[in-house]
Structure formats: C-alpha cells, structure tokens
Design a protein around this motif. Structure first.
Motif, PDB file in Angstrom:
ATOM      1  N   VAL A  34       0.958  -1.130  -0.029  1.00  0.00           N
ATOM      2  CA  VAL A  34       0.006  -0.089  -0.214  1.00  0.00           C
ATOM      3  C   VAL A  34       0.909   1.284   0.102  1.00  0.00           C
ATOM      4  O   VAL A  34       1.729   1.370   0.835  1.00  0.00           O
ATOM      5  CB  VAL A  34      -0.991  -0.026   1.401  1.00  0.00           C
ATOM      6  CG1 VAL A  34      -1.838   1.300   1.244  1.00  0.00           C
ATOM      7  CG2 VAL A  34      -1.857  -0.998   1.290  1.00  0.00           C
ATOM      8  N   ASP A  35       0.773   2.155  -0.825  1.00  0.00           N
ATOM      9  CA  ASP A  35       1.457   3.294  -1.377  1.00  0.00           C
ATOM     10  C   ASP A  35       0.929   4.540  -0.127  1.00  0.00           C
ATOM     11  O   ASP A  35      -0.212   4.946  -0.371  1.00  0.00           O
ATOM     12  CB  ASP A  35       1.338   3.699  -2.558  1.00  0.00           C
ATOM     13  CG  ASP A  35       2.147   5.031  -2.786  1.00  0.00           C
ATOM     14  OD1 ASP A  35       2.612   5.926  -1.831  1.00  0.00           O
ATOM     15  OD2 ASP A  35       2.519   5.250  -4.110  1.00  0.00           O
ATOM     16  N   PHE A  36       1.625   4.759   0.675  1.00  0.00           N
ATOM     17  CA  PHE A  36       1.052   5.906   1.556  1.00  0.00           C
ATOM     18  C   PHE A  36       1.577   7.264   1.354  1.00  0.00           C
ATOM     19  O   PHE A  36       0.645   8.318   1.805  1.00  0.00           O
ATOM     20  CB  PHE A  36       1.850   5.693   3.060  1.00  0.00           C
ATOM     21  CG  PHE A  36       1.421   4.378   3.990  1.00  0.00           C
ATOM     22  CD1 PHE A  36       0.250   3.953   3.689  1.00  0.00           C
ATOM     23  CD2 PHE A  36       2.169   4.053   4.896  1.00  0.00           C
ATOM     24  CE1 PHE A  36      -0.134   2.622   4.406  1.00  0.00           C
ATOM     25  CE2 PHE A  36       1.900   2.901   5.503  1.00  0.00           C
ATOM     26  CZ  PHE A  36       0.451   2.042   5.307  1.00  0.00           C
ATOM     27  N   GLY A  37       2.198   7.377   0.420  1.00  0.00           N
ATOM     28  CA  GLY A  37       2.468   8.868  -0.003  1.00  0.00           C
ATOM     29  C   GLY A  37       3.884   9.165   0.164  1.00  0.00           C
ATOM     30  O   GLY A  37       4.969   8.060   0.017  1.00  0.00           O
ATOM     31  N   THR A  38       4.476  10.259   0.326  1.00  0.00           N
ATOM     32  CA  THR A  38       5.863  10.846   0.242  1.00  0.00           C
ATOM     33  C   THR A  38       6.044  11.307   1.627  1.00  0.00           C
ATOM     34  O   THR A  38       5.467  11.966   2.452  1.00  0.00           O
ATOM     35  CB  THR A  38       6.280  11.656  -0.944  1.00  0.00           C
ATOM     36  OG1 THR A  38       5.518  12.833  -0.714  1.00  0.00           O
ATOM     37  CG2 THR A  38       6.082  10.915  -2.047  1.00  0.00           C
ATOM     38  N   VAL A  39       7.450  11.297   1.939  1.00  0.00           N
ATOM     39  CA  VAL A  39       8.029  11.767   3.275  1.00  0.00           C
ATOM     40  C   VAL A  39       7.943  13.295   3.023  1.00  0.00           C
ATOM     41  O   VAL A  39       8.806  13.530   2.398  1.00  0.00           O
ATOM     42  CB  VAL A  39       9.482  11.034   3.579  1.00  0.00           C
ATOM     43  CG1 VAL A  39       9.762  11.748   5.039  1.00  0.00           C
ATOM     44  CG2 VAL A  39       9.251   9.680   3.779  1.00  0.00           C
ATOM     45  N   SER A  40       7.099  13.980   3.669  1.00  0.00           N
ATOM     46  CA  SER A  40       7.166  15.360   3.848  1.00  0.00           C
ATOM     47  C   SER A  40       8.407  15.924   4.503  1.00  0.00           C
ATOM     48  O   SER A  40       9.178  16.799   4.032  1.00  0.00           O
ATOM     49  CB  SER A  40       5.899  15.974   4.360  1.00  0.00           C
ATOM     50  OG  SER A  40       6.299  17.521   4.581  1.00  0.00           O
ATOM     51  N   HIS A  41       8.579  15.450   5.634  1.00  0.00           N
ATOM     52  CA  HIS A  41       9.628  15.846   6.784  1.00  0.00           C
ATOM     53  C   HIS A  41       9.852  14.687   7.790  1.00  0.00           C
ATOM     54  O   HIS A  41       8.852  14.200   8.067  1.00  0.00           O
ATOM     55  CB  HIS A  41       9.459  17.250   7.020  1.00  0.00           C
ATOM     56  CG  HIS A  41       8.308  17.643   8.006  1.00  0.00           C
ATOM     57  ND1 HIS A  41       6.979  17.823   7.287  1.00  0.00           N
ATOM     58  CD2 HIS A  41       8.129  17.868   9.133  1.00  0.00           C
ATOM     59  CE1 HIS A  41       6.134  18.151   8.188  1.00  0.00           C
ATOM     60  NE2 HIS A  41       6.644  18.090   9.293  1.00  0.00           N
ATOM     61  N   LEU A  42      10.406  14.919   8.671  1.00  0.00           N
ATOM     62  CA  LEU A  42      10.769  14.399  10.140  1.00  0.00           C
ATOM     63  C   LEU A  42      10.849  15.303  11.216  1.00  0.00           C
ATOM     64  O   LEU A  42      11.232  16.378  11.063  1.00  0.00           O
ATOM     65  CB  LEU A  42      11.926  13.432  10.116  1.00  0.00           C
ATOM     66  CG  LEU A  42      11.791  12.199   9.024  1.00  0.00           C
ATOM     67  CD1 LEU A  42      12.370  12.491   7.541  1.00  0.00           C
ATOM     68  CD2 LEU A  42      12.312  10.909   9.735  1.00  0.00           C
ATOM     69  N   PHE A  43      10.406  14.884  12.304  1.00  0.00           N
ATOM     70  CA  PHE A  43      10.606  15.906  13.672  1.00  0.00           C
ATOM     71  C   PHE A  43      10.670  14.873  14.588  1.00  0.00           C
ATOM     72  O   PHE A  43      10.493  13.713  14.627  1.00  0.00           O
ATOM     73  CB  PHE A  43       9.346  16.679  13.677  1.00  0.00           C
ATOM     74  CG  PHE A  43       8.082  15.802  14.218  1.00  0.00           C
ATOM     75  CD1 PHE A  43       7.680  15.601  15.404  1.00  0.00           C
ATOM     76  CD2 PHE A  43       7.295  15.500  13.118  1.00  0.00           C
ATOM     77  CE1 PHE A  43       6.459  14.968  15.466  1.00  0.00           C
ATOM     78  CE2 PHE A  43       5.898  14.946  13.404  1.00  0.00           C
ATOM     79  CZ  PHE A  43       5.687  14.645  14.674  1.00  0.00           C
ATOM     80  N   GLU A  44      11.561  15.528  15.880  1.00  0.00           N
ATOM     81  CA  GLU A  44      11.784  14.540  16.561  1.00  0.00           C
ATOM     82  C   GLU A  44      11.065  14.625  17.821  1.00  0.00           C
ATOM     83  O   GLU A  44      10.288  15.835  18.266  1.00  0.00           O
ATOM     84  CB  GLU A  44      13.147  15.279  17.287  1.00  0.00           C
ATOM     85  CG  GLU A  44      14.058  14.558  18.320  1.00  0.00           C
ATOM     86  CD  GLU A  44      14.622  13.141  18.024  1.00  0.00           C
ATOM     87  OE1 GLU A  44      14.093  12.232  18.728  1.00  0.00           O
ATOM     88  OE2 GLU A  44      15.108  13.140  16.958  1.00  0.00           O
TER      89      GLU A  44
END
Length: 174
Positions: A121-131
């Motif tokens: 299943v394709d969830f989309g793309t990584v926009s960003h990461l946060f801690e």
C-alpha cells in the motif's frame, strides 16, 4: 548505503539559528540543529541568511558555552549589531555533511521518498521528519497525512534510495 538520484549535494540544510546577543562585544548565541550541537562550529563555510540577504561566512569563529554555541560574525563588533541578527539562519550544503554511517540517514535524504507498507500500500511521500522525546517521526503526505515513527527494525523495514522508497511495517488503517 547508496545515494539515490534525488540527493542533491548542493541542497541547503538549515544547521542553526541566531537567537540573541551574548555579552557586549558582538558575540551571538545560536541554536544548533547539528548533532552534536558543537558540530555547528566546524562547518565552513556557513551561509548566513537574514531578512532576504545572504552572506557566506568563510572564517567564522565560535565556542561552546553551557547554553550552546556562541559565534562571532566578521564585522559584528557590538551588542546592538549582534542583536540585529536575531532570527538569522545558518545553512550548509548537503555535500558538507559527513558521510552517514551504515544504517544511519540524514533526514533531508529521506524527504521525498515514497512510503509503502509490507502489503504494497502506497502511503505517499515523506514530507519531513521531526523529533519527539521517544523517537523521530516521519510525516507522510498521501491521500491523508500519516505519522510513522522512524524506528529501524521496528516500523521501518528498509530504506532503498535506488528504488526511491521506504518500506514500513504499518497498518494501512492507522
């Protein structure tokens, strides 16, 4: 780790922000986004961006204090001039970062990768990461926004730069 075609060695990365004057002689307190924080002082050159203007800082001087890095910018020699740079950003290019160790990733390199679960299943793309206090979290934008902890061997099965994707152990209904 292979480098995929989308990793741009000249892409800029925000590495710090000026947060106020330090003393009266023009030194500036910085918030460092480097790990460890003192790594900010080792990058040369740094690109200072403030109020729409850029300046390359080739010969930046600095030191660590109990509250983080303090830098001295050439031609900034009093408290008022230092305070005027409040909010200025410090950038480096991707090529200035040390090579990531095996199994470690720069967040900037993960941005834009497709995310699929074990069922395909394709969830989309990584926009960003946060801690977070517990772990880093990927923000994936697709048909809806998903937040998936970036924990290798727990939720993240593989990062494949050649395929341009991250495979995760994550239920599509979450």
């Amino acid at each position: 780790m292979t480098r995929g075609p989308d990793i741009n060695p000249e892409r800029r990365i925000l590495i710090g922000r000026m947060v106020g004057a330090f003393g009266i002689s023009g030194e500036i307190k910085c918030q460092s986004f480097a790990d460890p924080p003192q790594q900010l002082l080792k990058y040369k050159p740094l690109i200072l961006v403030h109020e729409g203007h850029e300046r390359v800082l080739e010969d930046l001087k600095g030191r660590m204090t109990a509250k983080g890095p303090v830098i001295r910018v050439p031609d900034v020699d009093d408290r008022d001039a230092a305070q005027a740079l409040f909010g200025a950003e410090l950038w480096v290019t991707r090529s200035q970062l040390p090579k990531a160790k095996l199994g470690e990733y720069y967040w900037i390199d993960l941005e834009g990768l497709r995310v699929r679960n074990r069922e395909g299943v394709d969830f989309g793309t990584v926009s960003h990461l946060f801690e977070t206090p517990a772990n880093p979290v990927m923000v994936i934008i697709g048909e809806r926004e998903r937040l998936i902890p970036f924990l290798l061997d727990r939720f993240v099965d593989a990062v494949d730069f050649d395929a341009g994707e991250i495979r995760v152990d994550w239920d599509a209904d979450f």
